[in-house]
Design an enzyme around this catalytic site. Structure first.
Site, PDB file in Angstrom:
ATOM      1  N   ASP A  53       0.861  -1.174   0.000  1.00  0.00           N
ATOM      2  CA  ASP A  53       0.000   0.000   0.000  1.00  0.00           C
ATOM      3  C   ASP A  53       0.904   1.233   0.000  1.00  0.00           C
ATOM      4  O   ASP A  53       2.135   1.132   0.095  1.00  0.00           O
ATOM      5  CB  ASP A  53      -0.979  -0.018   1.188  1.00  0.00           C
TER       6      ASP A  53
HETATM    7  C1  BGC Z   1      -5.157   3.103   0.178  1.00  0.00           C
HETATM    8  C2  BGC Z   1      -5.257   2.116  -0.957  1.00  0.00           C
HETATM    9  C3  BGC Z   1      -5.168   2.856  -2.270  1.00  0.00           C
HETATM   10  C4  BGC Z   1      -3.876   3.622  -2.302  1.00  0.00           C
HETATM   11  C5  BGC Z   1      -3.616   4.351  -3.606  1.00  0.00           C
HETATM   12  C6  BGC Z   1      -3.967   4.024   0.035  1.00  0.00           C
HETATM   13  O1  BGC Z   1      -3.997   5.061   0.967  1.00  0.00           O
HETATM   14  O2  BGC Z   1      -5.118   2.406   1.394  1.00  0.00           O
HETATM   15  O3  BGC Z   1      -6.449   1.377  -0.850  1.00  0.00           O
HETATM   16  O4  BGC Z   1      -5.294   1.964  -3.335  1.00  0.00           O
HETATM   17  O5  BGC Z   1      -3.887   4.569  -1.256  1.00  0.00           O
HETATM   18  O6  BGC Z   1      -4.385   5.471  -3.745  1.00  0.00           O
END
Ligand code: BGC
Length: 749
Positions: A277
């Site tokens: 993530d």
């Molecule tokens: C989230 C993810 C997301 C990623 C990209 C993160 O803060 O937890 O689910 O895909 O950001 O935007």
């Protein structure tokens, strides 16, 4: 410029179909052989672009083979230029995989995923994802960070909005439908994009529903509940997985070798790639698992995380970790191979560029119809006293439409709509107007600036309007910003002065319908008795307005069912239907209420069972609940056998008659209980469901096949097994159905 080595295997005369695994692996290996260590590590880096400007640093990185993926760029010309630099100006010409959070639509927005889950309809969910893939493809996006299949039993958690609810079976079926919708039958086709199952694993169990908080999930629970939708997504061919931000039993998911290497790759044989993530590799040190970025890079790479999303721990440290002999170069080879495999499957080497002209227009008729159908089926009729709904267009002269969410085009879209276009939204207010035309006088007052407002200044005027009309429809709930990532709430009742508004309107004596738009289950205890009917519409997306209007006026019947339990009070959380029995299960006779306790009663007279003195043990509305304008009479629950051997199936049948006056869909649900287990089993578990359309007076027979493999669970030693023994089976329109039969599984000879 020589393009990527993959072309060695794909010249026109020797081309093999992309689904030929051997050819694919040959292409991956051949390309890998040509790559320097730096280029392999480059594939493992994902860079945030964020705007339409290609800065020199990024362009140089692409030319030097130091970037494998970009995210957050949706200008197709910019994406094509980035691809051009990667393909034409880098040594090996490896195209980029371009990621974006296309969570519940791109420009045309479907209901939030939790709302989609309330449809219990994989077909409409699949189609919604397909529409999103087509629209996102026009921008050059070829990878979405969806579906989010984190099981959540805590409505305080803001990201429950993005989830498919509390049940592993429902989330598995619908998560797979999303993967199929995004990826299609052929990943390399135009208009299909790679999906990403997230967040692996356990994220939805954040302590007290506080986003990013620690999770503690015993391995048995992890396997029997939280991992099941991920296994289903892997079996369905999901291209990628994303690790979770959260700490799982002391080892944050992004550095968790047991999760990624042992279970995902070892046990399940996943051959796609795993992305961290956002910056979660470097966050391993903030968690306190590592002392610095170098150690974080070491642990995440060793765990099997192939790509680092927006962070530079891999870029800065992997090469030296290998030089120092800390990380085996094979780890990097495997990661790069996993990423290249996905790029080959996407057909990016053959076709890196996007021509939006080859795709349907944004917000096509089909897209809007899909959004409307999905919204229509997602709305749950929680209560409907005295048949106040549907409103009768021929009998009403006037209605009052009140509340902050009746005409809020942005708010109805919900969380995670980076690219959603609020100008496409048709609000409930507009939906109602265009449905009733001049047949009914619609008097609208927003009444509150937003759902959080504590001002009651406009309440007198709202009451005056209500008093002058035949019925009141109150549009209440939460705006989009009250749910989603980092938007958890500790109190999940209607915010601001909304409950006060309900009380004031109730005093007019008019029929009151509440339509609630929200990103989570809410505690509605303080308003439920002051309204005659509740339509729970989640955040219904672009076409929420017409869908809600159709339901209010009975053009269609509600057919949504709750994908998550609605607690009476926050203190009941976590509350979910598939709980364990405990050694002291409560019954209506064994509970007492705090207001009725005799001060002199001995302690033991209180029942000594598992309940709360102030909330009992039941929720306000159970999982699977949802009323209809039709009436469904369930009878004749029959099993094809009362005893089956391991490895065999039986058929569960039930007759359902629509005894009402309106045609409607019903979601028929099948639950099972395994009475005695090697580990204790839940009191009920969803094992099947079917959405059926039934005409008035019509009787349908619904059959479910139940195989003993469907009853398998992980036992004490984490082995997957189905045990012989007694089972109960229920069928009905909600998890609290009591239409029950029994059968037995016997050991095979
Ligand atoms: C989230 C993810 C997301 C990623 C990209 C993160 O803060 O937890 O689910 O895909 O950001 O935007």
């Amino acid at each position: 410029m020589q393009l990527a080595g993959g072309y060695l295997f794909m010249s026109a005369s020797t081309a093999e179909p992309m689904n030929d695994d051997d050819v694919l692996e040959q292409r991956v290996d051949a390309l890998l052989e040509q790559m320097t260590l730096a280029e392999k590590i480059g594939q493992m880096a994902q860079v945030n672009v964020g705007d339409s400007y290609i800065h020199d640093y990024l362009a140089d990185g692409l030319r030097g083979g130091r970037v494998g993926s970009v995210l957050n760029v949706v200008d197709v010309e910019v994406v094509n230029e980035l691809q051009r630099i990667a393909v034409e100006e880098s040594r090996l010409g490896i195209p980029l995989i371009v990621g974006r959070d296309v969570i519940h639509g791109f420009k045309t927005i479907m209901p939030i995923p939790l709302g989609q889950a309330a449809t219990w309809n994989p077909d409409v969910v699949r189609e919604g994802a397909h529409v999103a893939a087509l629209e996102a493809s026009t921008a050059g996006v070829n990878w979405t960070f969806t579906p989010m299949i984190d099981i959540s039993r805590d409505a305080r958690w803001g990201r429950i909005a993005e989830s498919l609810g509390e049940d592993p079976h429902l989330a598995s079926i619908l998560g797979v439908a999303m993967v199929e919708g995004f990826q299609g039958d052929e990943l390399s086709a135009i208009g299909t994009i790679a999906a990403c199952a997230k967040h692996f694993a356990g994220y939805g169990a954040a302590e007290s529903g506080r986003d990013y908080a620690t999770t503690n999930i015993p391995e048995n629970e992890l396997r029997n509940v939280y991992l099941r939708p991920f296994k289903a997504a892997v079996d369905a061919g999901v291209t990628t997985l994303m690790t979770s931000f959260s700490d799982l039993d002391g080892v944050p998911a992004t550095g968790n070798e047991f999760l990624v290497n042992d279970i995902l790759r070892g046990e399940w044989g996943f051959d796609g790639f795993v992305v961290s993530d956002w910056d979660s590799v470097r966050q391993l040190s903030i968690h306190g698992l590592t002392a610095n970025d170098r150690e974080s890079a070491f642990l995440a790479a060793k765990a099997g995380v192939d790509m680092e999303m927006h962070g530079d721990a891999y870029t800065n440290h992997l090469a030296s970790l290998i030089e120092d002999g800390k990380v085996d170069e094979a780890v990097v080879d495997t990661a790069a191979a996993n990423i290249l495999r996905a790029k080959f499957r996407l057909g990016l080497f053959e076709n890196p560029y996007t021509d939006p002209g080859l795709l349907p227009p944004i917000a096509s008729k089909h897209a809007l119809q899909t959004a409307r159908q999905c919204a229509l089926q997602s709305v749950v009729l929680l209560k409907n006293d005295h048949h106040v709904l549907p409103l009768n267009i021929d009998k009403l002269n006037s209605i009052a439409v009140l509340g902050p969410l009746a005409d809020a085009p942005y708010e109805q879209l919900g969380t995670w709509i980076f690219d959603g276009d609020q100008n496409l939204s048709i609000t409930p207010m507009h939906g109602i107007h265009s449905l009733v035309g001049d047949k009914v006088d619609v008097r609208y007052l927003r009444t509150m600036d937003n759902s959080r407002s504590r001002s009651t200044d406009a309440f007198d005027e709202a009451v005056a309007i209500a008093s002058e009309t035949d019925a009141v429809v109150l549009f209440l709930g939460e705006e989009a910003i009250l749910s989603g990532e980092a938007h958890s709430r500790a109190d999940i009742s209607l915010p601001g002065a909304q409950a006060e508004l309900v009380r004031r309107i109730r005093e007019t004596g008019k029929p009151v319908v509440a339509v609630i738009l929200a990103g989570r289950p809410l505690t509605l205890t303080n308003i439920v008795d002051d309204v005659d009917a509740i339509l729970f519409a989640w955040h219904p997306g672009t076409m929420g307005g017409p869908a809600i209007a159709d339901l209010l006026f009975g053009v269609e019947s509600p057919s949504g069912k709750l994908p998550a339990t609605f607690p009476k009070m926050v203190g009941q959380i976590p509350i979910y239907y598939n709980q364990k029995n405990t050694g002291k299960p409560p019954t209506p006779d064994t509970i007492a209420h705090i207001d009725e306790i005799d001060a002199h009663a001995p302690q033991l007279s209180l029942g000594m069972t598992a309940f709360h003195l102030d909330a009992g043990y039941l929720p306000l509305f159970p999982f699977g609940h949802g009323l209809s304008y039709a009436y469904f009479d369930y009878r004749n629950l029959t099993l094809s056998a009362s005893e089956i051997g391991l490895g065999e199936s039986l058929t569960v049948s039930v007759d359902i008659t629509n005894t009402g006056r309106m045609a409607a869909d019903e979601v028929v649900q099948l639950y099972v209980r395994d009475l005695v287990g090697n580990v204790t089993r839940p009191v009920k578990e969803l094992k099947g469901f079917k959405r059926v359309h039934i005409e008035p007076g019509e009787k349908v027979t619904v059959d479910f096949e139940l195989h003993t493999d469907d009853l398998a669970f992980y036992g004490r030693r984490m082995q997957l097994m189905t045990e012989p023994g007694e089972f109960h089976v229920w069928v009905g329109g909600s998890s609290d159905t009591d239409l029950r039969a029994e059968f037995r599984i016997v050991a095979s000879d």
